[in-house]
Design a protein around this motif. Structure first.
Motif, short mmCIF file in Angstrom:
data_model
loop_
_atom_site.label_atom_id
_atom_site.label_comp_id
_atom_site.label_asym_id
_atom_site.label_seq_id
_atom_site.Cartn_x
_atom_site.Cartn_y
_atom_site.Cartn_z
N GLU A 1 4.34 5.89 -3.05
CA GLU A 1 5.40 6.62 -2.36
C GLU A 1 6.77 6.03 -2.68
O GLU A 1 7.72 6.77 -2.96
CB GLU A 1 5.15 6.60 -0.84
N CYS B 1 0.51 9.84 -3.94
CA CYS B 1 1.24 9.65 -2.69
C CYS B 1 0.36 10.16 -1.54
O CYS B 1 -0.05 11.31 -1.54
CB CYS B 1 2.56 10.41 -2.69
N GLY B 2 0.09 9.30 -0.59
CA GLY B 2 -0.75 9.68 0.54
C GLY B 2 0.02 10.47 1.58
O GLY B 2 1.17 10.13 1.91
N GLN C 1 3.30 15.64 -2.12
CA GLN C 1 1.90 15.24 -2.29
C GLN C 1 1.23 16.05 -3.39
O GLN C 1 0.41 15.54 -4.13
CB GLN C 1 1.16 15.42 -0.96
N ASN D 1 0.82 -1.22 0.00
CA ASN D 1 0.00 0.00 0.00
C ASN D 1 0.85 1.27 0.00
O ASN D 1 0.32 2.37 -0.10
CB ASN D 1 -0.99 0.00 1.17
N ASN E 1 -0.50 10.69 4.81
CA ASN E 1 -0.20 9.87 5.99
C ASN E 1 0.94 8.89 5.72
O ASN E 1 1.79 8.69 6.58
CB ASN E 1 -1.45 9.11 6.44
N ASN E 2 0.96 8.30 4.54
CA ASN E 2 2.05 7.38 4.21
C ASN E 2 3.39 8.10 4.15
O ASN E 2 4.40 7.57 4.61
CB ASN E 2 1.77 6.67 2.88
#
Length: 135
Positions: free
Chosen positions: A17, A50-51, A44, A13, A53-54
């Motif tokens: 990234e 790209c998340g 981002q 997941n 939080n990630n």
């Protein structure tokens, strides 16, 4: 054979990234730990897949690796237990961390692949306290 880099341990997941950082040659934990919030927001914005939080999790793992010398899988485990900063690690107790890790393993119905002992947790907290004092 492909050489291992800091990002290789991340689960699927995090593929966007990992792809972004690999394209930009940002696979070293030293560089990743120095990313600012502005840098993360810019990444981002440039790569919406790209998340946020990630990206912040990757930075936190890199900081744990750099400052406390915790392996990436161990740092990822700490994040899942609610320990996201060196300060929060320094304020924890070994018993509390052991309980959180145990609870996580029971909830996931799996045993983590890391060999975490009470002495190791004490050492992490000691190093986190030293880092906190130097800030």
């Amino acid at each position: 054979m492909k050489s291992k880099n800091f990002l290789d341990f991340l689960p699927n997941n995090f593929r966007h990234e990992k792809s972004f950082f690999t394209q930009k040659n940002l696979t070293d934990f030293e560089k990743l730990s120095n990313l600012s919030d502005l840098d993360i927001n810019n990444i981002q914005r440039k790569s919406p897949l790209c998340g946020l939080n990630n990206l912040k999790k990757i930075r936190a793992i890199a900081i744990f690796k750099k400052e406390i010398e915790i392996s990436p899988p161990e740092a990822y485990l700490l994040l899942h237990c609610g320990i996201g900063t060196i300060k929060s690690l320094s304020l924890s107790t070994p018993c509390e961390l052991e309980r959180k890790i145990g609870r996580l393993e029971r909830n996931l119905r799996t045993k983590s692949e890391t060999d975490i002992t009470l002495n190791l947790l004490k050492e992490w907290i000691k190093r986190a306290n030293q880092v906190q004092k130097s800030i």
